[in-house]
Motif scaffolding. Structure first.
Motif, mmCIF file in Angstrom:
data_model
loop_
_atom_site.group_PDB
_atom_site.id
_atom_site.type_symbol
_atom_site.label_atom_id
_atom_site.label_comp_id
_atom_site.label_asym_id
_atom_site.label_seq_id
_atom_site.Cartn_x
_atom_site.Cartn_y
_atom_site.Cartn_z
ATOM 1 N N THR A 280 0.838 -1.212 0.000
ATOM 2 C CA THR A 280 0.000 0.000 0.000
ATOM 3 C C THR A 280 0.868 1.254 0.000
ATOM 4 O OG1 THR A 280 -1.718 -1.174 1.228
ATOM 5 C CG2 THR A 280 -1.805 1.218 1.268
ATOM 6 N N THR A 281 1.957 1.218 0.770
ATOM 7 C CA THR A 281 2.881 2.364 0.809
ATOM 8 C C THR A 281 3.517 2.577 -0.558
ATOM 9 O OG1 THR A 281 3.327 1.909 3.133
ATOM 10 C CG2 THR A 281 4.911 3.293 1.946
ATOM 11 N N ILE A 282 3.949 1.429 -1.174
ATOM 12 C CA ILE A 282 4.565 1.538 -2.519
ATOM 13 C C ILE A 282 3.558 2.066 -3.514
ATOM 14 C CG2 ILE A 282 5.566 0.193 -4.398
ATOM 15 C CD1 ILE A 282 6.748 -1.670 -2.289
ATOM 16 N N HIS A 283 2.293 1.566 -3.382
ATOM 17 C CA HIS A 283 1.260 2.035 -4.305
ATOM 18 C C HIS A 283 1.022 3.535 -4.166
ATOM 19 C CE1 HIS A 283 -2.452 2.113 -6.604
ATOM 20 N NE2 HIS A 283 -3.063 2.696 -5.551
ATOM 21 N N GLN A 284 0.995 3.970 -2.947
ATOM 22 C CA GLN A 284 0.797 5.418 -2.733
ATOM 23 C C GLN A 284 1.950 6.225 -3.307
ATOM 24 O OE1 GLN A 284 0.288 5.704 1.473
ATOM 25 N NE2 GLN A 284 -1.872 4.957 1.432
ATOM 26 N N ASN A 285 3.178 5.711 -3.116
ATOM 27 C CA ASN A 285 4.337 6.414 -3.696
ATOM 28 C C ASN A 285 4.267 6.435 -5.204
ATOM 29 O OD1 ASN A 285 5.316 6.844 -1.124
ATOM 30 N ND2 ASN A 285 6.583 4.979 -1.123
ATOM 31 N N ALA A 288 1.722 8.891 -6.372
ATOM 32 C CA ALA A 288 2.206 10.273 -6.294
ATOM 33 C C ALA A 288 3.194 10.561 -7.411
ATOM 34 C CB ALA A 288 2.866 10.497 -4.936
ATOM 35 N N LEU A 289 4.047 9.538 -7.723
ATOM 36 C CA LEU A 289 5.009 9.721 -8.795
ATOM 37 C C LEU A 289 4.322 9.864 -10.133
ATOM 38 C CD1 LEU A 289 7.967 9.772 -9.731
ATOM 39 C CD2 LEU A 289 7.860 7.263 -9.859
ATOM 40 N N LEU A 290 3.307 9.031 -10.374
ATOM 41 C CA LEU A 290 2.594 9.098 -11.654
ATOM 42 C C LEU A 290 1.802 10.389 -11.789
ATOM 43 C CD1 LEU A 290 1.290 5.424 -11.901
ATOM 44 C CD2 LEU A 290 3.104 6.481 -13.265
ATOM 45 N N PHE A 321 1.154 -4.684 -9.447
ATOM 46 C CA PHE A 321 2.530 -4.520 -9.945
ATOM 47 C C PHE A 321 2.978 -3.095 -9.607
ATOM 48 C CE2 PHE A 321 0.103 -2.722 -13.374
ATOM 49 C CZ PHE A 321 0.871 -1.682 -13.863
ATOM 50 N N ALA A 322 4.275 -2.956 -9.498
ATOM 51 C CA ALA A 322 4.869 -1.642 -9.195
ATOM 52 C C ALA A 322 6.288 -1.611 -9.782
ATOM 53 C CB ALA A 322 4.900 -1.413 -7.699
ATOM 54 N N ASP A 326 13.870 0.651 -11.726
ATOM 55 C CA ASP A 326 14.106 -0.478 -12.658
ATOM 56 C C ASP A 326 13.834 -1.843 -12.017
ATOM 57 O OD1 ASP A 326 14.803 1.281 -14.648
ATOM 58 O OD2 ASP A 326 16.934 1.251 -14.079
ATOM 59 N N VAL A 327 13.126 -1.877 -10.881
ATOM 60 C CA VAL A 327 12.737 -3.163 -10.249
ATOM 61 C C VAL A 327 11.207 -3.264 -10.351
ATOM 62 C CG1 VAL A 327 12.673 -4.557 -8.172
ATOM 63 C CG2 VAL A 327 14.684 -3.154 -8.683
ATOM 64 N N LEU A 328 10.759 -4.294 -11.081
ATOM 65 C CA LEU A 328 9.317 -4.527 -11.266
ATOM 66 C C LEU A 328 8.854 -5.525 -10.204
ATOM 67 C CD1 LEU A 328 6.698 -4.110 -12.846
ATOM 68 C CD2 LEU A 328 7.378 -6.047 -14.298
ATOM 69 N N SER A 329 7.911 -5.075 -9.364
ATOM 70 C CA SER A 329 7.346 -5.956 -8.316
ATOM 71 C C SER A 329 5.965 -6.442 -8.757
ATOM 72 C CB SER A 329 7.233 -5.213 -6.984
ATOM 73 O OG SER A 329 8.511 -4.768 -6.574
ATOM 74 N N LEU A 330 5.753 -7.764 -8.681
ATOM 75 C CA LEU A 330 4.476 -8.373 -9.106
ATOM 76 C C LEU A 330 3.892 -9.208 -7.954
ATOM 77 C CD1 LEU A 330 5.353 -9.704 -12.679
ATOM 78 C CD2 LEU A 330 4.118 -7.627 -12.110
#
Length: 376
Positions: A280-285, A288-290, A321-322, A326-330
């Motif tokens: 959830t934290t990564i998604h929020q970041n 915000a980046l997008l 996914f995030a 350059d690191v894709l998290s699935l």
């Protein structure tokens, strides 16, 4: 075995009761036989200290009793075994009675070549007279005239091989004579006419000692049977207790397993919750980046599009996914997620940096997407 005795041993007497005796006769009950025996012995001057067989029947008017008395002592010489059947043929004439005749008279010739006169009324003997070998017909006149007898049935109970024709001719002169052709051996041996004076040996088990021994044996048998039954019940209860203990142990083991599984499930839930919070934290970041980015990097979308046929084939879905430096998290959903990861390495679509599984969920981090597709 059938044995016969002389008719001279039989005492017949019709006891006529007085009015006072008739009033008291109902009170005798079981002692009526003793009363009749005493009175007949007194009248006929018979010894009263002897034992007698007594047969009696009331007269038609119930004012008299027709009594037959036989001294047991006089019969002992006729038999040697208590199992023998001892009687006289005149008592078996009952089996030759005609239903239509009220009175029926018999002249019986026994194995001793002696005649006996017997008169029946409705199946009961009401008159009997011992006649001997050569008798006078005048002795029968009082009886025959009193009851109006005109017919006599002659029965030669056993083959005597004696000439009795002269006697029978005299009888035929005054009466109609009918012959009965039936042997004594063919008659039914009625136990009430068995006058064997010898006492039968009482079987041991019928004596007091035998009965006591039998009861003792029965008690032991019942005790042994109860012991066997109790042992069987205890054995069955023991088996039932062992079965219950086994079931209790199995249930306890099952409860322990369920508790352990519950603990493991709770641990997995806590780990998933922590991972969800991290995602959830990564998604929020990323959001915000997008939001601040004018241009979107198309590289992950192109990579996912290339992977879509494999995902559909193995029924695996990408639920999250995030992209970060350059690191894709699935986050993959499906039982064949590992096969997708094998295809990634086999097709050189990326380098797996990290991987974790949570039940049907698989978390993976992939590097070198630029090397796979080049700079866009």
């Amino acid at each position: 075995m059938l044995k016969t005795f002389r008719a001279s041993a039989i005492r017949f007497y019709t006891l006529i009761l007085k009015d006072a005796e008739l009033e008291e006769i109902s009170s005798y009950g079981e002692s009526l036989g003793d009363f009749l025996e005493y009175r007949v012995c007194t009248i006929l001057n018979l010894p009263k200290d002897r034992e007698y067989f007594l047969c009696y029947a009331p007269s038609q008017s119930f004012t008299a009793y027709h009594c037959i008395l036989i001294d047991k002592e006089s019969l002992k010489d006729y038999v040697k075994s208590a199992e023998s059947y001892l009687s006289h043929p005149c008592f078996f004439c009952t089996q030759f009675l005609h239903a239509g005749l009220e009175y029926q008279c018999f002249l019986v010739l026994d194995e001793f070549l002696e005649f006996t006169y017997v008169l029946y009324h409705k199946g009961e003997i009401i008159a009997m007279q011992y006649l001997g070998r050569d008798f006078n017909l005048e002795a029968l006149e009082p009886l025959t005239q009193e009851y109006g007898i005109t017919e006599i049935y002659f029965w030669e109970a056993q083959e005597t091989k004696a000439n009795v024709l002269a006697t029978l001719e005299r009888v035929k002169q005054k009466f109609t004579l009918h012959s009965i052709t039936r042997h004594l051996e063919s008659v039914e041996l009625v136990e009430s006419y068995n006058f064997n004076p010898l006492e039968k040996t009482i079987p041991f088990l019928c004596r007091r000692s035998g009965i006591a021994l039998k009861m003792f044996g029965v008690g032991i048998s019942i005790g042994a049977l109860l012991w066997v039954i109790m042992t069987a019940i205890m054995f069955l209860q023991g088996r039932e207790n062992l079965d219950l203990q086994g079931r209790i142990s199995a249930l306890k083991l099952e409860l322990d397993t369920l508790a352990q599984n519950r603990t493991n499930t709770q641990k997995e839930m806590f780990a998933m919750q922590e991972k969800l919070e991290s995602l959830t934290t990564i998604h929020q970041n990323n959001a915000a980046l997008l939001k601040d980015s004018i241009y979107l990097n198309p590289q992950p979308a192109t990579w996912i599009d290339t992977l879509s046929p494999y995902l559909e084939k193995h029924r695996v879905k990408i639920v999250y996914f995030a992209l970060d430096n350059d690191v894709l998290s699935l986050l993959l959903l499906g039982g064949n997620s590992l096969k997708i990861l094998e295809l990634l390495e086999k097709e050189s679509l990326g380098l797996i940096q990290a991987m974790e599984t949570y039940g049907v969920f698989t978390w993976v981090e992939i590097l070198n997407l630029k090397e796979s597709y080049g700079d866009s």
